[in-house]
Motif scaffolding. Structure first.
Motif, mmCIF file in Angstrom:
data_model
loop_
_atom_site.group_PDB
_atom_site.id
_atom_site.type_symbol
_atom_site.label_atom_id
_atom_site.label_comp_id
_atom_site.label_asym_id
_atom_site.label_seq_id
_atom_site.Cartn_x
_atom_site.Cartn_y
_atom_site.Cartn_z
ATOM 1 N N ARG A 75 0.832 -1.207 0.000
ATOM 2 C CA ARG A 75 0.000 0.000 0.000
ATOM 3 C C ARG A 75 0.868 1.260 0.000
ATOM 4 N NH1 ARG A 75 -5.043 1.605 2.963
ATOM 5 N NH2 ARG A 75 -4.574 3.545 3.997
ATOM 6 N N ALA A 92 -1.834 -1.107 -3.849
ATOM 7 C CA ALA A 92 -2.999 -0.261 -3.554
ATOM 8 C C ALA A 92 -2.513 1.154 -3.302
ATOM 9 C CB ALA A 92 -3.733 -0.788 -2.333
ATOM 10 N N LEU A 93 -3.232 2.109 -3.803
ATOM 11 C CA LEU A 93 -2.835 3.517 -3.662
ATOM 12 C C LEU A 93 -3.963 4.315 -3.024
ATOM 13 C CD1 LEU A 93 -0.887 5.932 -4.465
ATOM 14 C CD2 LEU A 93 -2.127 6.027 -6.610
ATOM 15 N N VAL A 94 -3.596 5.128 -2.051
ATOM 16 C CA VAL A 94 -4.568 6.041 -1.444
ATOM 17 C C VAL A 94 -3.966 7.442 -1.516
ATOM 18 C CG1 VAL A 94 -5.852 6.628 0.634
ATOM 19 C CG2 VAL A 94 -5.386 4.245 0.128
ATOM 20 N N VAL A 95 -4.647 8.329 -2.190
ATOM 21 C CA VAL A 95 -4.153 9.700 -2.329
ATOM 22 C C VAL A 95 -5.158 10.650 -1.689
ATOM 23 C CG1 VAL A 95 -3.398 11.493 -3.928
ATOM 24 C CG2 VAL A 95 -3.029 9.110 -4.511
ATOM 25 N N VAL A 102 4.159 14.269 -9.818
ATOM 26 C CA VAL A 102 4.389 14.216 -11.256
ATOM 27 C C VAL A 102 5.159 12.936 -11.540
ATOM 28 C CG1 VAL A 102 5.501 15.345 -13.225
ATOM 29 C CG2 VAL A 102 4.517 16.731 -11.413
ATOM 30 N N GLY A 103 4.596 12.089 -12.369
ATOM 31 C CA GLY A 103 5.279 10.843 -12.715
ATOM 32 C C GLY A 103 4.326 9.797 -13.221
ATOM 33 N N HIS A 104 4.890 8.681 -13.645
ATOM 34 C CA HIS A 104 4.068 7.583 -14.125
ATOM 35 C C HIS A 104 3.484 6.821 -12.929
ATOM 36 C CE1 HIS A 104 6.374 8.242 -17.862
ATOM 37 N NE2 HIS A 104 5.224 7.921 -18.398
ATOM 38 N N VAL A 105 2.271 6.366 -13.099
ATOM 39 C CA VAL A 105 1.599 5.659 -12.010
ATOM 40 C C VAL A 105 1.071 4.317 -12.511
ATOM 41 C CG1 VAL A 105 -0.281 5.759 -10.333
ATOM 42 C CG2 VAL A 105 0.879 7.842 -10.974
ATOM 43 N N ALA A 106 1.346 3.270 -11.770
ATOM 44 C CA ALA A 106 0.760 1.956 -12.051
ATOM 45 C C ALA A 106 0.306 1.372 -10.723
ATOM 46 C CB ALA A 106 1.765 1.049 -12.736
ATOM 47 N N VAL A 107 -0.952 1.039 -10.630
ATOM 48 C CA VAL A 107 -1.511 0.521 -9.372
ATOM 49 C C VAL A 107 -2.232 -0.785 -9.636
ATOM 50 C CG1 VAL A 107 -3.102 0.981 -7.481
ATOM 51 C CG2 VAL A 107 -1.781 2.837 -8.440
ATOM 52 N N GLY A 108 -1.972 -1.768 -8.802
ATOM 53 C CA GLY A 108 -2.596 -3.079 -8.945
ATOM 54 C C GLY A 108 -1.575 -4.149 -8.620
ATOM 55 N N VAL B 113 -7.539 9.007 -4.691
ATOM 56 C CA VAL B 113 -7.621 7.604 -5.112
ATOM 57 C C VAL B 113 -8.074 6.799 -3.909
ATOM 58 C CG1 VAL B 113 -6.382 5.633 -6.070
ATOM 59 C CG2 VAL B 113 -5.777 7.921 -6.794
ATOM 60 N N ILE B 119 -4.962 1.456 -11.347
ATOM 61 C CA ILE B 119 -4.468 2.417 -12.341
ATOM 62 C C ILE B 119 -3.474 1.678 -13.221
ATOM 63 C CG2 ILE B 119 -3.269 4.596 -12.700
ATOM 64 C CD1 ILE B 119 -4.262 5.432 -9.897
ATOM 65 N N GLY B 122 0.289 5.256 -16.923
ATOM 66 C CA GLY B 122 -0.080 6.589 -17.388
ATOM 67 C C GLY B 122 0.734 7.632 -16.656
ATOM 68 N N PHE B 124 0.985 11.073 -14.684
ATOM 69 C CA PHE B 124 0.117 11.899 -13.844
ATOM 70 C C PHE B 124 0.824 13.204 -13.498
ATOM 71 C CE2 PHE B 124 -3.474 9.262 -12.027
ATOM 72 C CZ PHE B 124 -3.364 8.250 -12.970
#
Lengths: 158, 129
Positions: A75, A92-95, A102-108, B113, B119, B122, B124
């Motif tokens: 997480r 898992a991501l919680v924002v 700023v950047g690339h995001v991959a969640v899962g 989120v 996600i 991509g 951001f």
């Protein structure tokens, strides 16, 4: 008698750490860190901390400033005061509202495995430095195949 | 006679800030003369494919919906509870729900989120422009 001491590793405010930090337990970063952090536990980047490092941990909580990639196996939590510049991979991501990044995001679940394999397959900075040093010494004419640049290798292959 | 109440919106074509009647659903931008949608847009069910979803209001992708578009322009934010594949440019908060799945580049002043969201990569850019 039970040990009541907290086993959290803490980089205190005002402290400056440079290098590779590998931990088994949790860590709390309140100062300045440059390099990389690896932990199986929870890593907390506190408010006021300045983290210029790649962080790989089970759980990452960011409440300060991070410049570097974040890989959370379980997480990743960005609070409203978080400021991240780098790529994020997390199961898992919680924002929270107010966080900036700023950047690339991959969640899962697949994202973490992909990020880890990418990180391990990436060439190390040390090897690059060695190659440039050799070139600087004037031995570039006798360099072996692996130290040629991509354009030369492509031309040879053609 | 009392003038009708107005609200300020930002044109998604030219980024000019304009005042429109509060009850208006569409308008013509006085800066670029292009038509703009002021209503909130919602994708409720099934798969939707279009080249662009644009509004000065809010875009909502409901739980059973799957929206695949090239661009989403939303002046007042985006809320995703279903599936969204798009390049998103939002003037408000983007909320990715716990069961949402998103893919694409996102640009927004703030992002929420919820735990469980997926996600699929991509770029951001979250924060004040």
């Amino acid at each position: 008698m039970a040990d009541t001491r907290d086993n959290t590793t803490t980089i205190g405010p005002g402290a400056r750490f440079k290098g590779e930090l590998t931990l088994e337990g949790p860590a709390q970063i309140l100062g300045c860190i440059e390099g990389s952090i690896e932990s199986n536990g929870q890593v907390t980047i506190g408010n006021g901390a300045n983290c210029n490092a790649t962080v790989e941990a089970g759980t990452i909580i960011v409440d300060g400033s991070v410049q570097g990639d974040l890989i959370a196996k379980e997480r990743l939590q960005l609070t409203g005061k978080a400021n991240v510049q780098g790529d994020i991979s997390a199961a898992a991501l919680v924002v929270a509202e107010g966080a900036t990044f700023v950047g690339h995001v991959a969640v899962g679940p697949e994202a973490v495995a992909a990020a880890q394999s990418k990180r391990t397959s990436a060439p190390k900075a040390v090897e690059y430095k060695a190659a440039t040093k050799r070139s600087a010494s004037g031995d570039w004419l006798n360099e072996n195949e692996s130290s040629k640049d991509w354009a030369t290798r492509a031309a040879d292959a053609a | 006679m009392k003038p009708p109440p107005e609200r300020a919106v930002r044109c998604y074509h030219c980024s000019a800030e304009i005042a429109v009647p509060a009850a208006a659903r569409t308008a013509s931008c006085p800066a670029c003369y292009k038509g703009i949608v002021l209503d909130d847009l919602a994708v409720r069910e099934g798969a939707g494919m279009s080249s662009r979803l644009a509004t000065c209001g809010k875009v909502t992708i409901h739980k059973k919906a799957r929206a695949v578009t090239r661009h989403v322009e939303a002046g007042a934010g985006v809320e995703v509870d279903g599936v969204l594949e798009a390049k998103v440019n939002s003037g408000g908060t983007v909320v990715v729900g716990a069961k949402a799945r998103v893919k694409g580049d996102f640009s927004a002043p703030s992002l929420v989120v919820e735990e469980g969201a997926v996600i699929e990569g991509g770029f951001f850019r979250i924060g004040p422009a």
